[in-house]
Design an enzyme around this catalytic site. Structure first.
Site, mmCIF file in Angstrom:
data_model
loop_
_atom_site.group_PDB
_atom_site.id
_atom_site.type_symbol
_atom_site.label_atom_id
_atom_site.label_comp_id
_atom_site.label_asym_id
_atom_site.label_seq_id
_atom_site.Cartn_x
_atom_site.Cartn_y
_atom_site.Cartn_z
ATOM 1 N N HIS A 23 -8.206 -13.638 16.914
ATOM 2 C CA HIS A 23 -7.862 -14.622 15.866
ATOM 3 C C HIS A 23 -6.599 -15.405 16.218
ATOM 4 C CE1 HIS A 23 -10.684 -12.256 13.379
ATOM 5 N NE2 HIS A 23 -10.066 -11.208 13.935
ATOM 6 N N SER A 83 5.019 -39.089 29.730
ATOM 7 C CA SER A 83 4.785 -40.034 28.646
ATOM 8 C C SER A 83 5.577 -41.297 28.943
ATOM 9 C CB SER A 83 5.244 -39.419 27.322
ATOM 10 O OG SER A 83 5.571 -40.442 26.399
ATOM 11 N N LYS A 91 8.556 -35.374 28.126
ATOM 12 C CA LYS A 91 7.200 -34.822 28.095
ATOM 13 C C LYS A 91 6.615 -34.503 29.463
ATOM 14 C CE LYS A 91 4.601 -35.393 24.699
ATOM 15 N NZ LYS A 91 4.044 -34.416 23.772
ATOM 16 N N GLU A 130 -6.714 -30.986 29.411
ATOM 17 C CA GLU A 130 -7.340 -31.678 28.274
ATOM 18 C C GLU A 130 -8.611 -32.401 28.702
ATOM 19 O OE1 GLU A 130 -3.491 -32.637 25.486
ATOM 20 O OE2 GLU A 130 -3.747 -33.782 27.310
#
Ligand code: ARG
Length: 461
Positions: free
Chosen positions: A157, A278, A284, A291
């Site tokens: 979980h 970024s 970043k 992804e």
């Protein structure tokens, strides 16, 4: 002008829109190598069976070789008016060698031709996927061996459950990719039959030798039923199904990588090579490769679903619907291949932050099960009672806002008076993982053994 290949009964050429919806050359040109290999095997067989002369066969084979180099050198002009790769090549052959080119299509149809070309292409792709899966497994098993004893939190979980080792977690993916690999190999074994010579749908009256062409093209045998041969697309559906299951695994791992490298988790460092920055936020470092691997899953599932829908309810044998098989398969199969390559690169470079992992492994009362097991083993409590006692001790830890091993013995003894000092020996994460020696469990000795077993097996091929 009506079509040279089939225009005999046509007075008019096709409408521009007809040409647009009908032409597949923009994508099936990818099959040129397979198409030429199939044609060469076919014409050689025609000569061996004395259906064409040896001289004509040689002329045709030479012409096909010329076309192959023209295409590879970028000198070939593909024409939409010629519909597809088969007719583009045959038309060029006629330009090169004259009317003899027309003998190539004896005892064959584009229906068995395209089925053959596409099978050859899917077969090569399955071989590539097989190799890529093995490289990914190798990268994972190597990392797993190095980090066989580095503890990390195991989750259920997405809540801390029990400590495991980083190596154990990586080897879980090796198991998944091994199953994917065996599905790829199964698909390859099942699909390796030659449709060539099934002709349009019914076979041919020419004395062709289908075994010879099958063998020349590396197939195990010819397909046994001509109707099935030209109407079957199971081979590509199965390749996409195997790819889809593999994409599920890749996307789960990609998701974990995204979570792990967030500042909030800080479990791993990704290399610069597989991250991006970024344009506005200088701090970043984004896990874009992970992804995109996660996202490619959509295209891969989409191509499987798309092809299933195209094939569903088609009467035997060939219908032009089946031309829609290629773009979907090309897209789905090149996506899985790219995703595998990116994942392998990422895995090779990623480094776990072992200190962060260890600290996280000890938080969230992750050794509560070890405490319960100790109560069973040492105090002889039934597991259900031990579970209850442990739950109350966890409650104390929550109240005191401390880890389990920081709960004083006296406080534990208020819950159960028979608990002794010895209990602290099982509350450390290292001891916890070391105790999990059951077969398949996370103990470092197990993990090391499994990692070595995989590396040995992968070295065998
Ligand atoms: N371009 C076609 C395809 O990809 C080749 C087969 C054409 N056969 C036919 N009967 N029209 O399916």
């Amino acid at each position: 002008m009506s079509n040279r290949m089939w225009g005999g009964r046509f007075a008019e050429g096709p409408d521009a829109i007809m040409e647009e919806i009908n032409a597949s050359i923009d994508y099936d040109r990818k099959l040129y190598r397979q198409d030429i290999a199939g044609s060469k095997a076919h014409v050689r067989m025609l000569a061996a069976q004395q259906i064409v002369t040896a001289e004509d066969a040689a002329k045709i084979a030479d012409g096909l070789d010329t076309i192959l180099s023209e295409i590879e050198e970028g000198k070939f002009t593909f024409s939409r008016a010629l519909e597809d790769i088969h007719m583009n090549i045959e038309a060029r052959l006629a330009e090169l060698i004259g009317p003899t080119a027309g003998r190539l299509h004896t005892g064959r149809s584009r229906n068995d031709q395209v089925a053959t070309d596409f099978r050859l292409w899917v077969r090569d792709t399955l071989d590539t996927l097989d190799q890529q899966l093995s490289e990914l497994m190798q990268a994972l098993a190597e990392k797993a061996e190095i980090h066989a004893a580095d503890v990390m939190p195991g989750f259920t979980h997405l809540q801390s459950a029990q400590p495991v080792t980083f190596g154990h977690h990586l080897l879980a993916y090796v198991e998944m990719f091994a199953r994917d690999r065996s599905r790829v190999r199964d698909a390859r074994a099942r699909m390796n039959e030659s449709p060539l010579g099934a002709a349009a749908l019914a076979g041919t009256s020419f004395p062709i030798d289908r075994k010879a062409t099958a063998e020349a093209l590396g197939f195990d045998r010819p397909t046994a039923n001509s109707l099935d041969a030209v109407s079957d697309r199971d081979f590509v559906i199965e390749a996409l199904a195997a790819s889809s299951i593999c994409a599920v695994h890749l996307s789960r791992f990609a998701e974990e990588i995204v979570i792990w490298c967030s500042a909030q988790f800080g479990f791993i460092k990704l290399s610069d090579k597989f991250s991006t920055g970024s344009s506005i936020m200088p701090q970043k470092k984004n896990p874009d490769a992970a992804e995109l691997i996660r996202a490619k899953t959509g295209r891969i599932f989409g191509s499987l679903q798309g092809l299933l829908v195209v094939m569903k309810g088609l009467p035997l044998a060939y219908s032009k619907d089946m031309q829609e098989d290629k773009e979907q398969a090309f897209d789905g199969l090149s996506s899985i291949s790219l995703a595998l390559a990116a994942m392998t690169g990422m895995v090779k470079d990623l480094e776990p932050n072992t200190k962060v992992l260890k600290k996280a492994a000890g938080s969230g009362y992750s050794t509560a099960t070890d405490l319960a097991d100790w109560l069973v083993r040492v105090l002889g409590m039934p597991f259900r009672d031990a579970h209850h006692v442990t739950g109350r001790i966890v409650g104390i830890a929550v109240e005191r806002n401390c880890e389990l091993h920081k709960v004083p013995l006296e406080a534990m003894q208020e819950v159960d008076a028979t608990i002794t000092e010895e209990v602290f020996s099982v509350l450390s994460v290292d001891k916890s993982v070391r105790s999990r020696v059951s077969y398949g469990g996370t103990a470092p000795v197990n993990v090391r053994k499994q990692a070595r077993r995989w590396l040995k097996e992968l070295a065998r091929g």
